[in-house]
Structure formats: structure tokens, C-alpha cells
Motif scaffolding. Structure first.
Motif, PDB file in Angstrom:
ATOM      1  N   UNK A 158     -23.304  11.971 -46.734  1.00 17.75           N
ATOM      2  CA  UNK A 158     -23.663  11.041 -45.550  1.00 17.75           C
ATOM      3  C   UNK A 158     -22.627  10.212 -44.916  1.00 17.75           C
ATOM      4  N   UNK A 159     -22.861   9.985 -43.783  1.00 18.52           N
ATOM      5  CA  UNK A 159     -21.831   8.990 -43.103  1.00 18.52           C
ATOM      6  C   UNK A 159     -22.026   7.664 -43.726  1.00 18.52           C
ATOM      7  N   UNK A 160     -23.334   7.295 -43.906  1.00 20.86           N
ATOM      8  CA  UNK A 160     -23.696   5.919 -44.527  1.00 20.86           C
ATOM      9  C   UNK A 160     -22.989   5.805 -45.820  1.00 20.86           C
ATOM     10  N   UNK A 161     -23.233   7.019 -46.894  1.00 17.09           N
ATOM     11  CA  UNK A 161     -22.655   6.902 -48.140  1.00 17.09           C
ATOM     12  C   UNK A 161     -21.047   6.956 -47.867  1.00 17.09           C
ATOM     13  N   UNK A 162     -20.623   7.337 -47.138  1.00 17.16           N
ATOM     14  CA  UNK A 162     -19.063   7.698 -47.034  1.00 17.16           C
ATOM     15  C   UNK A 162     -18.488   6.043 -46.506  1.00 17.16           C
ATOM     16  N   UNK A 163     -19.338   5.455 -45.670  1.00 18.77           N
ATOM     17  CA  UNK A 163     -18.793   4.017 -45.229  1.00 18.77           C
ATOM     18  C   UNK A 163     -19.046   3.164 -46.451  1.00 18.77           C
ATOM     19  N   UNK A 164     -20.212   3.299 -47.041  1.00 22.55           N
ATOM     20  CA  UNK A 164     -20.202   2.423 -48.377  1.00 22.55           C
ATOM     21  C   UNK A 164     -19.192   2.474 -49.499  1.00 22.55           C
ATOM     22  N   UNK A 188     -16.348  -0.023 -50.772  1.00 21.68           N
ATOM     23  CA  UNK A 188     -16.354  -0.334 -52.135  1.00 21.68           C
ATOM     24  C   UNK A 188     -14.753  -0.116 -52.624  1.00 21.68           C
ATOM     25  N   UNK A 189     -14.182   0.870 -51.972  1.00 19.17           N
ATOM     26  CA  UNK A 189     -12.654   1.151 -52.402  1.00 19.17           C
ATOM     27  C   UNK A 189     -11.836  -0.132 -51.725  1.00 19.17           C
ATOM     28  N   UNK A 190     -12.239  -0.512 -50.642  1.00 14.00           N
ATOM     29  CA  UNK A 190     -11.460  -1.439 -50.085  1.00 14.00           C
ATOM     30  C   UNK A 190     -11.557  -2.724 -50.834  1.00 14.00           C
ATOM     31  N   UNK A 191     -12.836  -3.257 -51.144  1.00 15.37           N
ATOM     32  CA  UNK A 191     -13.405  -4.212 -51.889  1.00 15.37           C
ATOM     33  C   UNK A 191     -12.379  -4.296 -53.419  1.00 15.37           C
TER      34      UNK A 191
END
Length: 84
Positions: free
Chosen positions: A2-8, A12-15
Motif C-alpha cells: 500500500x501507499x501508506x506502507x511505502x511512505x512509512x 523509516x529508511x530516511x530516519x
């Protein structure tokens, strides 16, 4: 996914990248801090023209005259209690 999971996942990767950058920065600052601290200690020893033996003796004498860690903790606890 899902788009929401992709965004999270992206957040997470950015963090994780940021954390790695901060870890590296912390390590570099810690190294610089220790180097500067050692330089200042070295300069003090040379300013007083101390031999290694004299420095050792001075440190032993100072350690004997300092209060124990338990005594310091007791005073800190008493101060904290007095402030409440």
C-alpha cells in the motif's frame, strides 16, 4: 504494497540514514573532544614542568584528598531532597 506502507518504509529508511549520520558525527566529535582534552592535559603538565613521576604523585595525592563517590552521592541526594 500500500501507499501508506511505502511512505512509512521510506520515512523509516530516511530516519535510519539520519541516525547513521548522527552516529558518525558523534564519534567524530567524541574523538576531537578526547584529542583536545589530551592536548590540554599535556600542555598543563609541560607548563608546570612535571616529570611523569611527579604527575603520578600529584594525582595520587589528589585522589586521596577527594571525597569518596558514596559521600558525593549522599550530598547530591540531600541537596535534591532539600529542593523538594
Amino acid at each position: 504494497m500500500s501507499a501508506k506502507l511505502d511512505r512509512i518504509g521510506e520515512e523509516r529508511d530516511k530516519a535510519l540514514r539520519r541516525r547513521d549520520e548522527w552516529d558518525a558525527r558523534y564519534k567524530e566529535l567524541d574523538k576531537r573532544y578526547r584529542e583536545q582534552e589530551n592536548t590540554e592535559i599535556h600542555d598543563l603538565v609541560h607548563a608546570f614542568n612535571l616529570t611523569p613521576e611527579q604527575l603520578g604523585q600529584l594525582l595520587r595525592q589528589t585522589a586521596q584528598s577527594l571525597p569518596s563517590p558514596e559521600a558525593v552521592n549522599q550530598v547530591v541526594k540531600e541537596d535534591a531532597t532539600d529542593e523538594d
